[in-house]
Design a protein around this motif. Structure first.
Motif, PDB file in Angstrom:
ATOM      1  N   LEU A   3     -21.952  22.219  12.673  1.00 24.97           N
ATOM      2  CA  LEU A   3     -21.923  21.562  11.293  1.00 24.97           C
ATOM      3  C   LEU A   3     -22.531  22.195  10.053  1.00 24.97           C
ATOM      4  CD1 LEU A   3     -22.748  17.641  11.879  1.00 24.97           C
ATOM      5  CD2 LEU A   3     -20.656  18.792  11.325  1.00 24.97           C
ATOM      6  N   HIS A   4     -22.033  22.234   9.030  1.00 21.03           N
ATOM      7  CA  HIS A   4     -22.675  22.818   7.885  1.00 21.03           C
ATOM      8  C   HIS A   4     -24.146  22.283   7.894  1.00 21.03           C
ATOM      9  CE1 HIS A   4     -24.001  23.400   3.749  1.00 21.03           C
ATOM     10  NE2 HIS A   4     -23.454  24.427   3.950  1.00 21.03           N
ATOM     11  N   GLU A   5     -25.148  22.775   7.331  1.00 22.53           N
ATOM     12  CA  GLU A   5     -26.561  22.398   7.431  1.00 22.53           C
ATOM     13  C   GLU A   5     -26.627  21.018   6.947  1.00 22.53           C
ATOM     14  OE1 GLU A   5     -31.051  23.883   6.535  1.00 22.53           O
ATOM     15  OE2 GLU A   5     -29.253  25.195   6.018  1.00 22.53           O
ATOM     16  N   HIS A   6     -26.185  20.935   5.793  1.00 23.89           N
ATOM     17  CA  HIS A   6     -26.407  19.791   4.620  1.00 23.89           C
ATOM     18  C   HIS A   6     -25.051  19.203   4.387  1.00 23.89           C
ATOM     19  CE1 HIS A   6     -30.488  21.085   4.143  1.00 23.89           C
ATOM     20  NE2 HIS A   6     -29.946  22.229   3.588  1.00 23.89           N
ATOM     21  N   LEU A   7     -24.216  19.104   5.566  1.00 25.46           N
ATOM     22  CA  LEU A   7     -22.790  18.476   5.454  1.00 25.46           C
ATOM     23  C   LEU A   7     -22.754  17.152   5.055  1.00 25.46           C
ATOM     24  CD1 LEU A   7     -19.567  18.804   6.307  1.00 25.46           C
ATOM     25  CD2 LEU A   7     -20.307  17.484   8.073  1.00 25.46           C
ATOM     26  N   PHE A   8     -23.718  16.334   5.732  1.00 24.46           N
ATOM     27  CA  PHE A   8     -23.642  14.748   5.173  1.00 24.46           C
ATOM     28  C   PHE A   8     -24.144  14.698   3.848  1.00 24.46           C
ATOM     29  CE2 PHE A   8     -23.902  12.243   9.505  1.00 24.46           C
ATOM     30  CZ  PHE A   8     -23.029  12.890  10.086  1.00 24.46           C
ATOM     31  N   ARG A   9     -25.038  15.329   3.521  1.00 22.27           N
ATOM     32  CA  ARG A   9     -25.682  15.271   1.903  1.00 22.27           C
ATOM     33  C   ARG A   9     -24.669  15.438   0.996  1.00 22.27           C
ATOM     34  NH1 ARG A   9     -31.240  17.790   1.219  1.00 22.27           N
ATOM     35  NH2 ARG A   9     -30.083  19.517   0.629  1.00 22.27           N
ATOM     36  N   GLN A  36     -22.557   4.940   3.460  1.00 20.62           N
ATOM     37  CA  GLN A  36     -23.626   4.745   4.821  1.00 20.62           C
ATOM     38  C   GLN A  36     -22.737   4.022   5.982  1.00 20.62           C
ATOM     39  OE1 GLN A  36     -26.747   4.920   4.620  1.00 20.62           O
ATOM     40  NE2 GLN A  36     -27.809   3.656   6.136  1.00 20.62           N
ATOM     41  N   PHE A  39     -20.978   7.061   7.678  1.00 21.35           N
ATOM     42  CA  PHE A  39     -21.955   8.101   8.400  1.00 21.35           C
ATOM     43  C   PHE A  39     -22.262   7.328   9.432  1.00 21.35           C
ATOM     44  CE2 PHE A  39     -23.255  10.004   4.180  1.00 21.35           C
ATOM     45  CZ  PHE A  39     -22.460  11.200   4.462  1.00 21.35           C
ATOM     46  N   CYS A  40     -22.558   6.009   9.679  1.00 25.22           N
ATOM     47  CA  CYS A  40     -23.033   5.382  10.721  1.00 25.22           C
ATOM     48  C   CYS A  40     -21.744   5.360  11.829  1.00 25.22           C
ATOM     49  CB  CYS A  40     -22.966   3.905  10.562  1.00 25.22           C
ATOM     50  SG  CYS A  40     -24.487   3.580   9.701  1.00 25.22           S
ATOM     51  N   LEU A  43     -21.677   8.896  13.250  1.00 25.49           N
ATOM     52  CA  LEU A  43     -22.587   9.052  14.180  1.00 25.49           C
ATOM     53  C   LEU A  43     -22.471   8.472  15.404  1.00 25.49           C
ATOM     54  CD1 LEU A  43     -25.722  10.188  13.319  1.00 25.49           C
ATOM     55  CD2 LEU A  43     -26.514   7.916  13.643  1.00 25.49           C
ATOM     56  N   GLY A 138     -26.748  13.419  -2.696  1.00 22.48           N
ATOM     57  CA  GLY A 138     -26.853  12.732  -1.513  1.00 22.48           C
ATOM     58  C   GLY A 138     -28.428  12.684  -1.197  1.00 22.48           C
TER      59      GLY A 138
ATOM     60  N   PHE B  15     -31.413  -0.294  13.370  1.00 25.47           N
ATOM     61  CA  PHE B  15     -30.397   1.033  13.454  1.00 25.47           C
ATOM     62  C   PHE B  15     -29.899   1.425  12.196  1.00 25.47           C
ATOM     63  CE2 PHE B  15     -25.833   1.803  13.570  1.00 25.47           C
ATOM     64  CZ  PHE B  15     -25.836   2.738  14.181  1.00 25.47           C
ATOM     65  N   ARG B  16     -29.841   0.627  11.217  1.00 32.62           N
ATOM     66  CA  ARG B  16     -29.455   0.635  10.029  1.00 32.62           C
ATOM     67  C   ARG B  16     -30.756   1.618   9.296  1.00 32.62           C
ATOM     68  NH1 ARG B  16     -24.282   0.057   7.327  1.00 32.62           N
ATOM     69  NH2 ARG B  16     -23.233  -0.962   9.014  1.00 32.62           N
ATOM     70  N   MET B  19     -31.030   4.912  10.285  1.00 30.24           N
ATOM     71  CA  MET B  19     -30.230   6.038   9.703  1.00 30.24           C
ATOM     72  C   MET B  19     -30.916   6.696   8.541  1.00 30.24           C
ATOM     73  SD  MET B  19     -27.164   5.698  11.267  1.00 30.24           S
ATOM     74  CE  MET B  19     -28.268   5.565  12.739  1.00 30.24           C
ATOM     75  N   PRO B  22     -28.661  10.391   4.293  1.00 37.06           N
ATOM     76  CA  PRO B  22     -27.508  11.386   5.015  1.00 37.06           C
ATOM     77  C   PRO B  22     -28.326  12.421   5.725  1.00 37.06           C
ATOM     78  CG  PRO B  22     -26.930  10.935   2.578  1.00 37.06           C
ATOM     79  CD  PRO B  22     -28.104  10.213   2.791  1.00 37.06           C
ATOM     80  N   GLU B  23     -29.219  13.127   5.000  1.00 37.55           N
ATOM     81  CA  GLU B  23     -29.923  14.271   5.700  1.00 37.55           C
ATOM     82  C   GLU B  23     -30.450  13.772   6.969  1.00 37.55           C
ATOM     83  OE1 GLU B  23     -29.461  17.071   4.482  1.00 37.55           O
ATOM     84  OE2 GLU B  23     -30.901  18.631   5.126  1.00 37.55           O
ATOM     85  N   MET B  25     -29.707  11.429   8.783  1.00 35.60           N
ATOM     86  CA  MET B  25     -28.643  10.916   9.582  1.00 35.60           C
ATOM     87  C   MET B  25     -27.966  12.037  10.366  1.00 35.60           C
ATOM     88  SD  MET B  25     -26.728   8.130   7.650  1.00 35.60           S
ATOM     89  CE  MET B  25     -25.617   7.132   8.613  1.00 35.60           C
ATOM     90  N   GLN B  26     -27.858  13.009   9.825  1.00 36.22           N
ATOM     91  CA  GLN B  26     -27.148  14.118  10.180  1.00 36.22           C
ATOM     92  C   GLN B  26     -28.199  14.668  11.181  1.00 36.22           C
ATOM     93  OE1 GLN B  26     -25.492  17.306   7.595  1.00 36.22           O
ATOM     94  NE2 GLN B  26     -25.433  19.013   9.042  1.00 36.22           N
ATOM     95  N   MET B  29     -27.902  12.899  14.263  1.00 35.11           N
ATOM     96  CA  MET B  29     -26.832  12.907  15.229  1.00 35.11           C
ATOM     97  C   MET B  29     -26.907  14.358  15.906  1.00 35.11           C
ATOM     98  SD  MET B  29     -22.838  13.278  13.994  1.00 35.11           S
ATOM     99  CE  MET B  29     -23.408  15.043  13.276  1.00 35.11           C
ATOM    100  N   GLN B  30     -27.470  15.394  15.237  1.00 39.03           N
ATOM    101  CA  GLN B  30     -27.594  16.685  15.791  1.00 39.03           C
ATOM    102  C   GLN B  30     -28.578  16.412  17.088  1.00 39.03           C
ATOM    103  OE1 GLN B  30     -28.065  18.692  12.008  1.00 39.03           O
ATOM    104  NE2 GLN B  30     -26.034  19.801  12.439  1.00 39.03           N
TER     105      GLN B  30
END
Lengths: 420, 117
Positions: A3-9, A36, A39-40, A43, A138, B15-16, B19, B22-23, B25-26, B29-30
């Motif tokens: 994944l790109h390091e800051h993909l989610f953001r 949100q 993303f959940c 995940l 983000g 759980f929420r 989370m 975004p950072e 969460m990522q 996940m990783q």
């Protein structure tokens, strides 16, 4: 799949921009909820099944489906984006319209709409920057608080007020109106400039955080010059300035992680690709009658970038560029930088005279690098004792451990200088 | 080697909250993916399993079908994995790396009942 390091953001910013366009600006919170959710879901699924081949597209598609669900469920109870009006009301047009709104070019435009909307004239500059970081990049409240060395409560308050202002504007900024676009553009430039500077000169001790702010500013500037109305000489100049400064970021910390002054930097660590991109953008900026502060700042950075060693710097040219900058946007900090350039060119004594002549010099009283500059110039003309006092004053104002270490080392240098 | 099931349990609100941004969460996940990958490389994964929707129907009889499980249980199973380990102690040891624990969640480690003895 890495994944790109800051993909989610990044994707958060893209998704929020598009969803807000669909739901309407007063439903920003709903857009954030949908993001949100997406993303959940990512995940839950990815951790069992691995990252899909096109993670961005996966996230966008998920957000799109969630958006359709929300629209179908709630369109009778709420009014969504007024500018899309009835298109969202009928089942026949809903799906194709939403599909169109999630096309790549539409998402780009949505980010611009959001960028311009965040730069609402009723918002203070600091709030515009925080809002952009939050909505378009983000960043969470805590991440913004840590980047700006502020508290969670202060940032949250600033953001919630800014969001209220945004919501009360009823609709997103319309980027198709050339006159409106041109009128708001300088405010957008300024906010991007401040965002970049927060990364480049900011108070955060986390080098990584600061690099991220610079990267975000560059990314948003690139979105801006990719748009026909946004690709003005001033935008190119701003982006050039960012690239040329960002090129130096890898050299700002020396091998032991300490701050390194421009003169001491290992220039082989400047990023040649960013220098080249900065030069290219600077060339693109050199059209039209307008000379902005960004042109001049980029030109100063370009002079530094073209000097292989600090001794090769064309200081006379830099001084004259600072003279120009003083006529466009005079400030005590610009005057201080000009004085430092004069010192390089004509000796520390002349530099100190120029500093003494700065109008509004008292406004520099809380700026650690004002005292550091005085210390540096006194040290260079052999007054180690006086220099040390200035560095001590700077140290008292230092904003983080990195600055403190740097100034302590300069104080030690004064001692060595005095006994040498 | 024996078979075990990991049941990943967490409270919906927690759980929420876990989370976060975004950072975060990522990053979370990783961590999960790194943990799963490691288990797989060590030959401990029999079946990666599935994530589960956090709500469905709870059926107690023809006339007692309710939405759930959130109405009855704060602890929701978010997914499961089929694991191979030497014994229960090893299965527990391996589960300690699960990132769900950092967010206040729980891994329930249950031996699959041996039917061949």
């Amino acid at each position: 799949m890495e994944l790109h390091e800051h993909l989610f953001r990044r994707e958060a910013g893209r998704m929020v921009a598009t969803l807000t366009r669909i739901f309407g600006v007063e439903h920003l919170a709903l857009a954030e909820d949908v993001v949100q959710d997406a993303f959940c879901r990512a995940l839950e699924v990815w951790k069992f099944r691995g990252v899909p081949e096109h993670p961005s597209a996966w996230l966008m598609a998920t957000a799109k489906h969630r958006a359709l669900d929300v629209l179908r469920r709630e369109r009778t109870a709420r009014t969504f984006a007024p500018e899309l009006g009835r298109l969202l009301e009928s089942e026949e047009t809903l799906a194709p319209v939403v599909e169109e709104l999630f096309a790549a070019h539409a998402i780009k435009d949505d980010q611009l709409r959001m960028m311009f909307s965040c730069c609402h004239p009723r918002l203070p500059e600091a709030a515009q920057v925080a809002l952009m970081l939050h909505v378009l990049c983000g960043f969470s409240v805590d991440e913004i608080a840590s980047a700006f060395v502020s508290t969670h409560a202060a940032v949250e308050k600033r953001l919630s007020r800014a969001k209220q202002t945004l919501a009360s504007s009823e609709r997103l900024f319309e980027i198709a109106e050339a006159a409106d676009f041109a009128a708001r553009l300088p405010t957008v430039h300024r906010a991007l400039y401040l965002l970049f500077n927060e990364g480049y000169h900011g108070a955060s001790a986390e080098a990584a955080v600061r690099v991220e702010l610079c990267q975000e500013a560059l990314r948003l500037a690139a979105l801006l010059f990719a748009h026909p109305l946004g690709s003005t000489p001033a935008t190119y100049a701003l982006a050039a300035m960012m690239c040329l400064h960002a090129a130096r970021l890898p050299a700002r910390l020396d091998a032991s992680g300490n701050l390194s002054a421009l003169a001491d930097q290992d220039r082989s660590r400047w990023d040649p690709e960013l220098v080249a991109e900065g030069q290219r953008l600077l060339d693109l900026s050199a059209t039209g009658p307008e000379l902005t502060e960004y042109h001049v700042e980029a030109a100063i950075a370009a002079v530094h970038a073209s000097a292989p060693r600090v001794e090769d710097t064309n200081w006379a040219q830099i001084v004259s560029l600072y003279d120009r900058l003083m006529t466009i946007r005079a400030s005590p900090v610009v005057a201080l930088n000009r004085a430092i350039a004069v010192a390089q060119h004509e000796g520390p004594g002349r530099g100190l005279e120029e500093i003494a002549a700065i109008a509004d010099r008292d406004r520099l009283a809380a700026y650690p690098f004002y005292y550091a500059a005085l210390g540096e110039l006194e040290l260079r003309r052999g007054k180690g004792e006086t220099a040390r006092e200035h560095f001590r004053a700077a140290l008292a104002l230092a904003r983080n451990a990195m600055e403190r270490r740097f100034l302590e080392q300069r104080m030690d240098a004064c001692l060595r200088g005095a006994f040498a | 080697m024996s078979a075990f099931v990991y049941l990943y349990r967490s409270e919906d609100a927690a759980f929420r909250a876990a989370m976060g941004s975004p950072e975060q969460m990522q990053k979370s996940m990783q961590k999960w993916m790194a943990w799963m990958k490691q288990l797989g490389e060590q030959g401990h994964i029999k079946d990666q399993g599935h994530p589960l929707e956090r709500a469905g129907r709870v059926v107690k009889g023809k006339r007692a079908i309710t939405d759930g499980p959130y109405a009855e249980s704060k602890d929701v199973i978010g997914g499961y994995t089929l694991i191979e380990a030497k014994d229960l102690a090893q299965a527990v040891e391996l589960s300690l790396g699960c990132p769900i624990l950092e967010g206040g969640g729980v891994v329930e480690v249950r031996p699959v009942l041996k039917t061949d003895m």
